[in-house]
Design an enzyme around this catalytic site. Structure first.
Site, short mmCIF file in Angstrom:
data_model
loop_
_atom_site.label_atom_id
_atom_site.label_comp_id
_atom_site.label_asym_id
_atom_site.label_seq_id
_atom_site.Cartn_x
_atom_site.Cartn_y
_atom_site.Cartn_z
N SER A 45 21.13 58.55 24.34
CA SER A 45 20.67 59.53 23.36
C SER A 45 20.08 60.76 24.04
O SER A 45 20.78 61.44 24.79
CB SER A 45 19.68 58.86 22.41
OG SER A 45 19.51 59.64 21.26
N ASP A 61 27.12 55.92 13.98
CA ASP A 61 25.82 56.47 14.37
C ASP A 61 25.31 57.42 13.29
O ASP A 61 25.95 58.41 12.97
CB ASP A 61 25.96 57.21 15.71
CG ASP A 61 24.62 57.48 16.37
OD1 ASP A 61 23.63 57.70 15.66
OD2 ASP A 61 24.58 57.47 17.63
N HIS A 96 23.31 53.79 16.12
CA HIS A 96 22.64 54.45 17.25
C HIS A 96 22.01 53.37 18.13
O HIS A 96 20.80 53.13 18.08
CB HIS A 96 21.59 55.43 16.73
CG HIS A 96 21.12 56.41 17.78
ND1 HIS A 96 21.96 57.33 18.35
CD2 HIS A 96 19.91 56.59 18.37
CE1 HIS A 96 21.28 58.05 19.23
NE2 HIS A 96 20.03 57.60 19.27
#
Length: 215
Positions: free
Chosen positions: A102, A157, A189
């Site tokens: 991320s 996601d 995610h």
């Protein structure tokens, strides 16, 4: 050496434990040291200015707003010290990988493609760059060979949309980066075991065991 940058609000130890939980063992290699730094705590705008361990600030979590370049650049300087420490310990820059999950992946792309184009490679898991990213501006002026990018993203996601990752991949390719994008259907995610196994194979491919030098 492989430097793995954790996500927003996590710590290096947290990222290591998360990967260990998914694999049922540490992500370890006989000849590669894995380093899990922790981002410093700072006020984070998407959390209304609350303190969080983040690599940089964002005005909001989307791909079409400006980047918070001041905080990104200050962290690039901090992480450059970490790379330089590895070099002082005798690791060539061409034997260092950097990446993350991320925000960690976004940070790694800034660090490598703007300041350290002689690293072995970059990986970005569920990550993205903003549409007018300073990374793109830097690559437009670039003449050097660039580190390869290994990217993974889940199609489900909901925080960092798959389309943002895909657009980042296309932009970097158009600017001369050799980039792969591995797609994980139904993955939100998060990390999956298959994804980490793929990453491990890529790490060993980029940092193979070196033949012992003849005396």
């Amino acid at each position: 050496s492989c430097i793995l940058l954790c996500d927003t609000g996590d710590t290096g130890q947290g990222a290591r434990a998360w990967i260990k939980q998914i694999l049922n063992q540490d992500m370890a290699f006989q000849h590669i040291k894995v380093i899990y730094p922790t981002a410093p705590a700072r006020p984070y705008t998407p959390m209304k200015g609350a303190f969080s361990n983040v690599w940089f600030d964002r005005y909001k979590i989307c791909n079409d707003c400006p980047e918070h370049i001041e905080s990104i650049d200050s962290m690039c300087r901090g992480l450059t010290d970490l790379i330089n420490d590895e070099v002082k310990n005798g690791i060539a820059k061409s034997r260092i990988l950097i990446g993350g999950f991320s925000m960690g992946g976004g940070m790694a792309m800034h660090l490598a493609y703007r300041f350290h184009q002689d690293l072995a490679g970059v990986f970005a898991l569920s990550s993205f760059l903003n549409k007018d990213s300073a990374v793109y501006q830097a690559l437009k002026r670039n003449e050097n060979a660039l580190p390869e990018l290994f990217q993974c993203h889940g199609t489900a996601d909901e925080l960092v949309l798959y389309s943002w990752g895909e657009e980042t991949n296309k932009m970097l390719k158009s600017l001369g980066v050799s980039a792969s994008l591995h797609t994980f259907p139904n993955l939100n995610h998060e990390l999956s075991r298959t994804e980490i196994e793929k990453l491990k194979s890529w790490i060993v491919e980029k940092l193979p065991v070196e033949a012992p030098k003849a005396n």
